[in-house]
Scaffold this active site. Structure first.
Site, PDB file in Angstrom:
ATOM      1  N   TYR A  89       3.572   9.252  14.520  1.00 57.05           N
ATOM      2  CA  TYR A  89       4.651   8.937  13.574  1.00 57.05           C
ATOM      3  C   TYR A  89       5.887   9.695  14.069  1.00 57.05           C
ATOM      4  CZ  TYR A  89       1.184   7.151  10.205  1.00 57.05           C
ATOM      5  OH  TYR A  89       0.202   6.426   9.573  1.00 57.05           O
ATOM      6  N   PRO A 140       4.451   0.966   3.745  1.00 56.98           N
ATOM      7  CA  PRO A 140       3.292   1.087   4.632  1.00 56.98           C
ATOM      8  C   PRO A 140       3.046   2.480   5.238  1.00 56.98           C
ATOM      9  CG  PRO A 140       5.039  -0.169   5.688  1.00 56.98           C
ATOM     10  CD  PRO A 140       5.456   0.029   4.271  1.00 56.98           C
ATOM     11  N   TYR A 169      -3.953  11.790   3.717  1.00 56.26           N
ATOM     12  CA  TYR A 169      -4.008  10.763   4.760  1.00 56.26           C
ATOM     13  C   TYR A 169      -5.421  10.193   4.915  1.00 56.26           C
ATOM     14  CZ  TYR A 169      -2.634   8.223   8.907  1.00 56.26           C
ATOM     15  OH  TYR A 169      -2.364   7.217   9.798  1.00 56.26           O
ATOM     16  N   HIS A 175     -10.799   8.139  14.506  1.00 55.65           N
ATOM     17  CA  HIS A 175      -9.764   9.101  14.898  1.00 55.65           C
ATOM     18  C   HIS A 175      -9.874  10.362  14.053  1.00 55.65           C
ATOM     19  CE1 HIS A 175      -6.608   6.383  17.073  1.00 55.65           C
ATOM     20  NE2 HIS A 175      -7.821   6.263  17.572  1.00 55.65           N
ATOM     21  N   LYS A 217      -1.775   3.203   3.057  1.00 54.59           N
ATOM     22  CA  LYS A 217      -2.576   3.295   1.833  1.00 54.59           C
ATOM     23  C   LYS A 217      -2.889   1.952   1.163  1.00 54.59           C
ATOM     24  CE  LYS A 217      -3.361   7.469   1.938  1.00 54.59           C
ATOM     25  NZ  LYS A 217      -4.582   7.614   2.686  1.00 54.59           N
TER      26      LYS A 217
HETATM   27  P1  FAD Z   1      -3.605  -9.615  -0.282  1.00 50.11           P
HETATM   28  O1  FAD Z   1      -4.139  -9.202   1.037  1.00 50.11           O
HETATM   29  O2  FAD Z   1      -2.161  -9.950  -0.390  1.00 50.11           O
HETATM   30  O3  FAD Z   1      -4.480 -10.856  -0.743  1.00 50.11           O
HETATM   31  C1  FAD Z   1      -4.118 -11.679  -1.818  1.00 50.11           C
HETATM   32  C2  FAD Z   1      -4.612 -13.082  -1.569  1.00 50.11           C
HETATM   33  O4  FAD Z   1      -4.341 -13.905  -2.697  1.00 50.11           O
HETATM   34  C3  FAD Z   1      -3.904 -13.730  -0.385  1.00 50.11           C
HETATM   35  O5  FAD Z   1      -4.868 -14.225   0.520  1.00 50.11           O
HETATM   36  C4  FAD Z   1      -3.084 -14.840  -1.026  1.00 50.11           C
HETATM   37  O6  FAD Z   1      -2.945 -15.959  -0.166  1.00 50.11           O
HETATM   38  C5  FAD Z   1      -3.903 -15.156  -2.255  1.00 50.11           C
HETATM   39  N1  FAD Z   1      -3.177 -15.810  -3.350  1.00 50.11           N
HETATM   40  C6  FAD Z   1      -1.898 -15.596  -3.756  1.00 50.11           C
HETATM   41  N2  FAD Z   1      -1.602 -16.385  -4.806  1.00 50.11           N
HETATM   42  C7  FAD Z   1      -2.711 -17.098  -5.069  1.00 50.11           C
HETATM   43  C8  FAD Z   1      -3.037 -18.081  -6.044  1.00 50.11           C
HETATM   44  N3  FAD Z   1      -2.136 -18.499  -6.942  1.00 50.11           N
HETATM   45  N4  FAD Z   1      -4.283 -18.629  -6.035  1.00 50.11           N
HETATM   46  C9  FAD Z   1      -5.203 -18.222  -5.136  1.00 50.11           C
HETATM   47  N5  FAD Z   1      -4.948 -17.288  -4.185  1.00 50.11           N
HETATM   48  C10 FAD Z   1      -3.732 -16.737  -4.162  1.00 50.11           C
HETATM   49  N6  FAD Z   1      -0.870  -1.873   4.484  1.00 50.11           N
HETATM   50  C11 FAD Z   1      -1.132  -0.866   5.292  1.00 50.11           C
HETATM   51  O7  FAD Z   1      -1.876   0.036   4.877  1.00 50.11           O
HETATM   52  N7  FAD Z   1      -0.582  -0.845   6.581  1.00 50.11           N
HETATM   53  C12 FAD Z   1       0.208  -1.874   7.041  1.00 50.11           C
HETATM   54  O8  FAD Z   1       0.656  -1.849   8.171  1.00 50.11           O
HETATM   55  C13 FAD Z   1       0.487  -2.950   6.192  1.00 50.11           C
HETATM   56  N8  FAD Z   1       1.248  -3.995   6.611  1.00 50.11           N
HETATM   57  C14 FAD Z   1       1.513  -5.025   5.731  1.00 50.11           C
HETATM   58  C15 FAD Z   1       2.292  -6.112   6.124  1.00 50.11           C
HETATM   59  C16 FAD Z   1       2.563  -7.153   5.235  1.00 50.11           C
HETATM   60  C17 FAD Z   1       3.429  -8.327   5.675  1.00 50.11           C
HETATM   61  C18 FAD Z   1       2.059  -7.104   3.913  1.00 50.11           C
HETATM   62  C19 FAD Z   1       2.361  -8.217   2.918  1.00 50.11           C
HETATM   63  C20 FAD Z   1       1.251  -6.030   3.544  1.00 50.11           C
HETATM   64  C21 FAD Z   1       0.969  -4.980   4.429  1.00 50.11           C
HETATM   65  N9  FAD Z   1       0.160  -3.897   4.068  1.00 50.11           N
HETATM   66  C22 FAD Z   1      -0.090  -2.901   4.899  1.00 50.11           C
HETATM   67  C23 FAD Z   1      -0.454  -3.819   2.782  1.00 50.11           C
HETATM   68  C24 FAD Z   1      -1.904  -4.314   2.828  1.00 50.11           C
HETATM   69  O9  FAD Z   1      -2.026  -5.317   3.769  1.00 50.11           O
HETATM   70  C25 FAD Z   1      -2.199  -4.773   1.420  1.00 50.11           C
HETATM   71  O10 FAD Z   1      -2.146  -3.638   0.572  1.00 50.11           O
HETATM   72  C26 FAD Z   1      -3.547  -5.475   1.282  1.00 50.11           C
HETATM   73  O11 FAD Z   1      -3.503  -6.727   1.921  1.00 50.11           O
HETATM   74  C27 FAD Z   1      -3.902  -5.651  -0.188  1.00 50.11           C
HETATM   75  O12 FAD Z   1      -4.998  -6.494  -0.323  1.00 50.11           O
HETATM   76  P2  FAD Z   1      -5.104  -7.486  -1.548  1.00 50.11           P
HETATM   77  O13 FAD Z   1      -6.408  -8.160  -1.372  1.00 50.11           O
HETATM   78  O14 FAD Z   1      -4.820  -6.753  -2.799  1.00 50.11           O
HETATM   79  O15 FAD Z   1      -3.890  -8.510  -1.391  1.00 50.11           O
HETATM   80  C1  DHB Z   2      -0.713   1.081  10.817  1.00 49.26           C
HETATM   81  C2  DHB Z   2       0.026   0.807   9.709  1.00 49.26           C
HETATM   82  C3  DHB Z   2       0.489   1.841   8.940  1.00 49.26           C
HETATM   83  O1  DHB Z   2       1.206   1.586   7.833  1.00 49.26           O
HETATM   84  C4  DHB Z   2       0.240   3.151   9.264  1.00 49.26           C
HETATM   85  O2  DHB Z   2       0.740   4.142   8.497  1.00 49.26           O
HETATM   86  C5  DHB Z   2      -0.515   3.425  10.359  1.00 49.26           C
HETATM   87  C6  DHB Z   2      -0.995   2.373  11.145  1.00 49.26           C
HETATM   88  C7  DHB Z   2      -1.201  -0.035  11.643  1.00 49.26           C
HETATM   89  O3  DHB Z   2      -0.906  -1.186  11.313  1.00 49.26           O
HETATM   90  O4  DHB Z   2      -1.883   0.214  12.648  1.00 49.26           O
END
Ligand code: FAD
Ligand code: DHB
Length: 383
Positions: free
Chosen positions: A194, A285, A377, A72, A289
């Protein structure tokens, strides 16, 4: 079991770090508390910055992303019933974003690690961490290591294992959340929208040519059961309406509510433990980021570990926390600003609304303001 780097968590941060270390010939073990199926099905982010895509390409895990990801070059801001396009690529010297679900990134990384035959233990929660001796304990077993990468998300054990007082925490809670749906219908938009309205924020996004991903601002502790599909569509229709455009409805495949908070802990290192991604910081969200920031952290952590194992020096490991935090705080600000500019403030008044309208108008009429939005962005090249 003995390894060089014990990685706790198989989210985007842990899996990407594992891949970068593998490519450099550094040993790692990944422990994940949930099942593989759960990790591969968890619907979260969907927007990849160009820097994230570039890193996944360099790491050799972007073959499907390059085939299926949707590039995009702009987004739209909607307010007062009109849409205004922000031409991201024109404003940033050609940079763009790619729409590709976090679930797909995770599936690709898991498949790559499986193909390499490297240790990746699902259904294996890390129970405790010994930061002095470099030990991760799980189900009566011990993994001995040089370094622990705490990639276990916001509710993990790694950050908790740091002694009280060694970390400084910064938090902001928001009085609203997002209700998100994944719908089996062709997206009604070509680029993300948005939308600011007096009923609250809405976001139109997508996952593929046949899957739409839409969000509504709701109360922070909203019960998803209060939102049957009809009500979700009705509210989406109301908040995203513009003349001459129709929002197509379709079967809802998934629905959930996410609370919103900002959080940072400093520093990101304690002795042998290095925190990365959501384990160290959370953004609301809006602006997408979270995932991108997690990938940036592990890029720096991998570079630091490669230098340590190749040359035996800890210069980059010592610099890791400060280097990450510069980008973390830039993204914290951007996400907070996008969030508070676009969401209806509960208990707010007409003065708040007029300030938001003015800011949105300024953003869509000033080249300087639009450029500031666009470069944040798509992801700043350097922070
Ligand atoms: P995570 O993806 O949380 O991975 C951490 C992993 O560690 C998980 O698989 C968990 O099961 C595991 N874990 C936890 N404790 C333990 C343990 N004790 N032992 C072993 N493993 C463990 N970001 C966006 O940019 N847009 C969005 O729309 C968006 N929606 C989101 C919706 C939700 C419900 C959540 C929670 C987050 C969202 N985010 C979004 C944020 C984005 O998904 C996260 O920033 C991203 O997943 C970060 O990655 P990570 O690997 O740091 O953490
Ligand atoms: C999506 C999530 C976001 O937080 C955003 O700013 C834009 C798109 C998505 O899940 O597609």
């Amino acid at each position: 079991m003995r390894t060089q780097v014990a990685i706790v968590g198989a989210g985007p941060a842990g899996l990407t770090l594992g891949r970068l270390l593998e490519n450099a010939g550094i040993e790692s073990v990944i422990l994940e508390s949930r099942s593989r199926a759960y990790c591969e099905a968890r619907i979260r982010a969907g927007v990849l910055e160009q820097g994230t895509v570039d890193l996944l390409r360099e790491a050799g895990v972007a073959e499907r992303l390059d085939r299926e990801g949707i590039v995009h070059h702009g987004i739209s801001l909607q307010f007062d019933g009109e849409r205004h396009r922000i031409p991201l690529s024109d404003l940033t010297g050609g940079r763009s974003i790619v729409i590709y679900g976090q679930t797909e990134v995770v599936k690709d990384l898991i498949a790559a690690r499986e193909a390499s035959g490297l240790p990746m233990l699902f259904d294996t929660p890390a129970e405790s961490i010994d930061l002095e001796r470099g030990i991760v304990r799980h189900a009566g077993n011990e993994i001995e290591c040089d370094v622990i990468a705490g990639c276990d998300g916001f509710h993990g054990v790694c950050r908790e294992s740091v002694p009280a007082g060694a970390l400084r925490e910064f938090t902001r809670e928001y009085p609203y959340g997002w209700l998100g749906i994944l719908a089996d219908v062709e997206p009604s938009i070509d680029e993300l929208v948005y939308a600011h309205t007096e009923q609250g924020f809405a976001l139109l996004s997508l996952r593929s040519p046949t899957r739409s991903r839409y969000y509504l601002q709701v109360d922070h502790d909203e019960d998803v059961d209060r939102w049957p599909d009809d009500r979700v569509w009705e509210e989406l229709q109301r908040r995203t309406a513009v003349a001459g455009w129709t929002l197509q409805e379709g079967p809802v495949l998934e629905k959930g509510v996410t609370g919103m908070r900002s959080y940072v802990c400093e520093p990101l290192r304690h002795r042998r433990l290095f925190l990365a991604g959501d384990a160290a910081h959370i953004v609301p969200p809006t602006g997408a980021k979270g995932l991108n920031l997690a990938i940036h952290d592990v890029r720096l952590l991998a570079e630091a570990l490669i230098r340590f194992y190749e040359r035996g020096d800890e210069v980059l490991l010592d610099a890791y926390s400060d280097a990450c935090l510069r980008r973390v705080w830039r993204c914290e600000h951007f996400s907070w600003w996008m969030t508070t500019t676009l969401h209806l403030q509960p208990g707010g008044d007409s003065f708040d609304l007029q300030l938001q309208r003015s800011q949105l108008h300024y953003l869509t009429t000033s080249h300087a303001q639009a450029t500031a939005l666009a470069e944040n962005y798509v992801g700043l090249a350097t922070v």
